[in-house]
Design a protein around this motif. Structure first.
Motif, mmCIF file in Angstrom:
data_model
loop_
_atom_site.group_PDB
_atom_site.id
_atom_site.type_symbol
_atom_site.label_atom_id
_atom_site.label_comp_id
_atom_site.label_asym_id
_atom_site.label_seq_id
_atom_site.Cartn_x
_atom_site.Cartn_y
_atom_site.Cartn_z
ATOM 1 N N GLU A 3 -13.401 -30.823 68.999
ATOM 2 C CA GLU A 3 -11.978 -30.485 68.906
ATOM 3 C C GLU A 3 -11.593 -30.030 67.500
ATOM 4 O OE1 GLU A 3 -9.656 -33.352 70.991
ATOM 5 O OE2 GLU A 3 -7.840 -32.799 69.930
ATOM 6 N N GLU A 4 -12.172 -30.682 66.511
ATOM 7 C CA GLU A 4 -11.838 -30.344 65.126
ATOM 8 C C GLU A 4 -12.282 -28.914 64.794
ATOM 9 O OE1 GLU A 4 -13.435 -33.120 62.320
ATOM 10 O OE2 GLU A 4 -12.784 -31.924 60.612
ATOM 11 N N GLN A 5 -13.488 -28.582 65.225
ATOM 12 C CA GLN A 5 -13.990 -27.222 64.979
ATOM 13 C C GLN A 5 -13.133 -26.185 65.715
ATOM 14 O OE1 GLN A 5 -17.973 -28.092 66.306
ATOM 15 N NE2 GLN A 5 -18.798 -27.776 64.255
ATOM 16 N N PHE A 6 -12.693 -26.571 66.892
ATOM 17 C CA PHE A 6 -11.817 -25.668 67.644
ATOM 18 C C PHE A 6 -10.516 -25.420 66.876
ATOM 19 C CE2 PHE A 6 -8.364 -24.960 70.686
ATOM 20 C CZ PHE A 6 -8.843 -23.855 71.346
ATOM 21 N N HIS A 7 -9.967 -26.481 66.351
ATOM 22 C CA HIS A 7 -8.720 -26.348 65.575
ATOM 23 C C HIS A 7 -8.932 -25.491 64.329
ATOM 24 C CE1 HIS A 7 -6.550 -30.049 67.440
ATOM 25 N NE2 HIS A 7 -6.695 -29.049 68.265
ATOM 26 N N GLN A 8 -10.108 -25.634 63.732
ATOM 27 C CA GLN A 8 -10.428 -24.790 62.572
ATOM 28 C C GLN A 8 -10.482 -23.316 62.976
ATOM 29 O OE1 GLN A 8 -14.074 -26.451 61.130
ATOM 30 N NE2 GLN A 8 -13.064 -28.167 60.102
ATOM 31 N N CYS A 9 -11.018 -23.073 64.160
ATOM 32 C CA CYS A 9 -11.076 -21.696 64.671
ATOM 33 C C CYS A 9 -9.670 -21.139 64.878
ATOM 34 C CB CYS A 9 -11.821 -21.643 66.008
ATOM 35 S SG CYS A 9 -13.579 -21.744 65.833
ATOM 36 N N VAL A 10 -8.796 -21.970 65.420
ATOM 37 C CA VAL A 10 -7.411 -21.532 65.644
ATOM 38 C C VAL A 10 -6.782 -21.143 64.313
ATOM 39 C CG1 VAL A 10 -5.108 -22.272 66.357
ATOM 40 C CG2 VAL A 10 -7.092 -22.905 67.732
ATOM 41 N N THR A 11 -6.970 -21.999 63.340
ATOM 42 C CA THR A 11 -6.385 -21.737 62.019
ATOM 43 C C THR A 11 -6.963 -20.464 61.395
ATOM 44 O OG1 THR A 11 -6.273 -24.122 61.759
ATOM 45 C CG2 THR A 11 -5.908 -22.808 59.786
ATOM 46 N N ALA A 12 -8.261 -20.308 61.536
ATOM 47 C CA ALA A 12 -8.922 -19.215 60.822
ATOM 48 C C ALA A 12 -8.806 -17.873 61.537
ATOM 49 C CB ALA A 12 -10.399 -19.564 60.625
ATOM 50 N N PHE A 13 -8.858 -17.865 62.858
ATOM 51 C CA PHE A 13 -9.024 -16.592 63.563
ATOM 52 C C PHE A 13 -7.838 -16.154 64.417
ATOM 53 C CE2 PHE A 13 -13.479 -18.482 63.619
ATOM 54 C CZ PHE A 13 -13.806 -17.928 62.377
ATOM 55 N N SER A 14 -6.886 -17.028 64.657
ATOM 56 C CA SER A 14 -5.819 -16.649 65.597
ATOM 57 C C SER A 14 -4.999 -15.460 65.071
ATOM 58 C CB SER A 14 -4.911 -17.836 65.893
ATOM 59 O OG SER A 14 -4.291 -18.279 64.716
ATOM 60 N N TYR B 65 -3.106 -25.403 69.640
ATOM 61 C CA TYR B 65 -3.685 -26.713 69.347
ATOM 62 C C TYR B 65 -3.518 -27.681 70.527
ATOM 63 C CZ TYR B 65 -3.846 -25.140 64.510
ATOM 64 O OH TYR B 65 -4.117 -24.445 63.379
ATOM 65 N N ILE B 66 -2.615 -27.326 71.419
ATOM 66 C CA ILE B 66 -2.353 -28.219 72.559
ATOM 67 C C ILE B 66 -3.393 -28.023 73.660
ATOM 68 C CG2 ILE B 66 -0.617 -28.889 74.295
ATOM 69 C CD1 ILE B 66 1.463 -27.727 72.324
ATOM 70 N N ILE B 67 -4.014 -26.877 73.666
ATOM 71 C CA ILE B 67 -4.947 -26.534 74.738
ATOM 72 C C ILE B 67 -6.000 -27.613 75.010
ATOM 73 C CG2 ILE B 67 -6.830 -24.963 75.366
ATOM 74 C CD1 ILE B 67 -5.105 -22.688 74.326
ATOM 75 N N PRO B 68 -6.645 -28.175 73.967
ATOM 76 C CA PRO B 68 -7.671 -29.172 74.265
ATOM 77 C C PRO B 68 -7.152 -30.346 75.069
ATOM 78 C CG PRO B 68 -7.811 -28.487 72.000
ATOM 79 C CD PRO B 68 -6.581 -27.874 72.556
ATOM 80 N N ASP B 69 -5.945 -30.834 74.744
ATOM 81 C CA ASP B 69 -5.412 -31.971 75.485
ATOM 82 C C ASP B 69 -5.211 -31.631 76.945
ATOM 83 O OD1 ASP B 69 -3.420 -32.679 72.622
ATOM 84 O OD2 ASP B 69 -5.361 -33.486 73.203
ATOM 85 N N LYS B 70 -4.619 -30.442 77.150
ATOM 86 C CA LYS B 70 -4.378 -30.023 78.540
ATOM 87 C C LYS B 70 -5.693 -29.910 79.289
ATOM 88 C CE LYS B 70 -0.095 -27.419 78.093
ATOM 89 N NZ LYS B 70 0.500 -26.096 78.036
ATOM 90 N N THR B 71 -6.640 -29.197 78.667
ATOM 91 C CA THR B 71 -7.902 -28.973 79.354
ATOM 92 C C THR B 71 -8.668 -30.274 79.495
ATOM 93 O OG1 THR B 71 -8.801 -28.343 77.241
ATOM 94 C CG2 THR B 71 -8.134 -26.572 78.691
ATOM 95 N N ASN B 72 -8.531 -31.157 78.496
ATOM 96 C CA ASN B 72 -9.195 -32.457 78.606
ATOM 97 C C ASN B 72 -8.748 -33.188 79.845
ATOM 98 O OD1 ASN B 72 -11.118 -33.175 76.820
ATOM 99 N ND2 ASN B 72 -9.692 -33.625 75.163
ATOM 100 N N ARG B 73 -7.415 -33.263 79.973
ATOM 101 C CA ARG B 73 -6.877 -34.008 81.108
ATOM 102 C C ARG B 73 -7.336 -33.386 82.420
ATOM 103 N NH1 ARG B 73 -2.217 -34.679 78.021
ATOM 104 N NH2 ARG B 73 -1.211 -32.855 78.925
ATOM 105 N N PHE B 74 -7.299 -32.060 82.435
ATOM 106 C CA PHE B 74 -7.587 -31.383 83.689
ATOM 107 C C PHE B 74 -9.075 -31.454 84.040
ATOM 108 C CE2 PHE B 74 -8.565 -27.614 86.199
ATOM 109 C CZ PHE B 74 -7.690 -27.819 87.241
ATOM 110 N N TYR B 75 -9.891 -31.091 83.075
ATOM 111 C CA TYR B 75 -11.304 -30.967 83.386
ATOM 112 C C TYR B 75 -12.068 -32.277 83.293
ATOM 113 C CZ TYR B 75 -10.945 -25.985 83.804
ATOM 114 O OH TYR B 75 -10.620 -24.726 84.234
#
Lengths: 162, 262
Positions: A3-14, B65-75
């Motif tokens: 999740e943390e790496q994903f958030h870093q991606c959001v910050t860096a690439f969005s 940033y909310i996506i993981p929570d949603k997808t977590n719950r769902f999947y």
């Protein structure tokens, strides 16, 4: 990818991804949708995607979404240089190089504009642009060359008029 | 402006794209600066590089940033729960259908408790007298026979001969496996259990098993109808190993008498 790496991606690439989509599509809602979908897909496939290659993955997904959009809107018709010049005829609204470039970018065929933006915005090498767009390295180079020539000719003609 | 040839255009392109080595770059720059036409082309081509618009940012970054929570719950929760629920429902239906299903068959000459066919009055009296002579020995005798498939009409001979109620039939009694004695007993009620076992030459699929089951079921029902028994209740039930187990219970005149009293 966690999740943390994903958030870093959001910050860096969005932002970059949004600019790339917006510049290509000229449609804010569609560009936002593409960014959302790309990050959602990245999260869903986080176990398969290497964190180091997440940027490539995002741009590849975004490119595929854009290709779908172009297909839906029948915008994949290549535009010849002559007709493009006519479409982007000089006007009194010329406000500077930036606006001129924006107008000139619109006359480029979709694929040429995409590879050019990947090159100039993100600084991708030809090989990676190829992996995103499904082209080989030579094709990418040729498309970028043609795009620059078209832009150069357009800017040259504008300068002569001005 | 004099148009450039392809080689010159490619040289300027490669120079600006950074495709040249340091040595080639220096050489190309020297060439460009020595030629006004080339220099003009070079300056013009430099302008074709698209500048990043740093002021354009994705406006809904927080939503991502909310996506993981949603997808977590769902999947992570919903999908497995839904899959488990579907599995349990299907298993429950299957278990109920195949484990507890009991069929009562009316062969035409056979009746169950709900709609018994009373024998003729004369015959009833006769049989009751027969029973009275054997009243001291009210016994249920069980006999079993295993019949292997494939079963054809000719195989009806495989069914054990069914003695009339009240007649003496051999009963095997055993106090231990090595001390079995054969005794003739008189039975008022005879219960037969007939098992049908399909001969399987290859691992049977569930579909094949079902097919065998229904084939045996139909054949068994036909054979029992041909026995011309006065009153027989037949229960068919799948046994634990999912093979058909047909249980025949012959209702003797004693039962008719009880029925009439009731």
């Amino acid at each position: 990818m966690n999740e943390e790496q994903f958030h870093q991606c959001v910050t860096a690439f969005s932002d970059g991804l949004y600019r790339f989509a917006l510049k290509n599509l000229k449609d804010q809602d569609e560009a936002k949708e593409i960014v959302q979908s790309s990050f959602e897909k990245l999260w869903l496939h986080r176990n398969k995607v290497d964190a180091a290659k997440s940027k490539n993955y995002l741009f590849t997904v975004a490119y595929h979404h854009m290709a779908d959009y172009w297909r839906r809107n029948k915008k994949m018709m290549p535009i010849t240089d002559e007709s493009a010049m006519q479409q982007a005829a000089p006007s009194n609204e010329y406000k500077g190089l930036k606006e001129l470039m924006n107008k000139a970018l619109e006359i480029l065929p979709d694929i040429q504009r995409t590879v050019l933006l990947l090159r100039d915005y993100e600084g991708y090498p030809y090989e990676e642009i190829g992996s995103i767009t499904g082209l080989n390295e030579s094709q990418v180079k040729v498309y970028i060359f043609r795009a620059r020539q078209t832009l150069k000719n357009h800017l040259g003609s504008m300068e002569e008029i001005i | 402006m004099k148009p450039l040839n392809e080689e010159q255009s490619m040289l300027i392109f490669d120079l600006l794209e950074g495709n040249l080595s340091e040595e080639e770059k220096a050489s190309a720059l020297a060439l460009i600066h020595s030629d006004a036409n080339l220099k003009k082309e070079y300056e013009l081509l430099k302008k074709t590089f698209v500048q990043k618009e740093e002021d354009v940012n994705f406006p809904h970054k927080e939503a991502l940033y909310i996506i993981p929570d949603k997808t977590n719950r769902f999947y992570l929760l919903f999908k497995p729960i839904a899959a488990a629920a579907v599995f349990l429902i299907i298993s429950g239906i299957g278990f109920y259908y195949f484990r507890f299903q009991t069929d009562t068959i009316n062969t035409g000459k056979i009746s169950g408790k709900t709609s018994p066919i009373k024998p003729p009055a004369v015959k009833t009296e006769k049989t009751i007298s027969e029973i009275s002579s054997n009243a001291a020995t009210t016994l249920i005798v069980s006999k079993s026979k295993r019949i292997s498939s494939p079963i054809s009409a000719a195989d009806t001979s495989l069914i054990p001969s069914i003695e009339k109620p009240g007649s003496n039939i051999p009963l095997l009694t055993a106090t231990s496996p090595r001390a079995a004695t054969l005794t003739d007993v008189s039975a008022d009620e005879i219960e037969y259990r007939i098992y049908f076992y399909p001969q399987q030459t290859a691992p049977a699929t569930n579909r094949k098993k079902r097919s065998l089951y229904y084939q045996l079921f139909r054949t068994g029902r036909t054979m029992l109808a041909n026995l011309q028994l006065p009153e027989v209740k037949i229960n068919t039930q799948k046994s634990k190993n999912r093979l058909p187990n047909i249980n025949i219970q012959i209702n003797t005149p004693a039962n008719y008498a009880k029925y009439n009293e009731n």
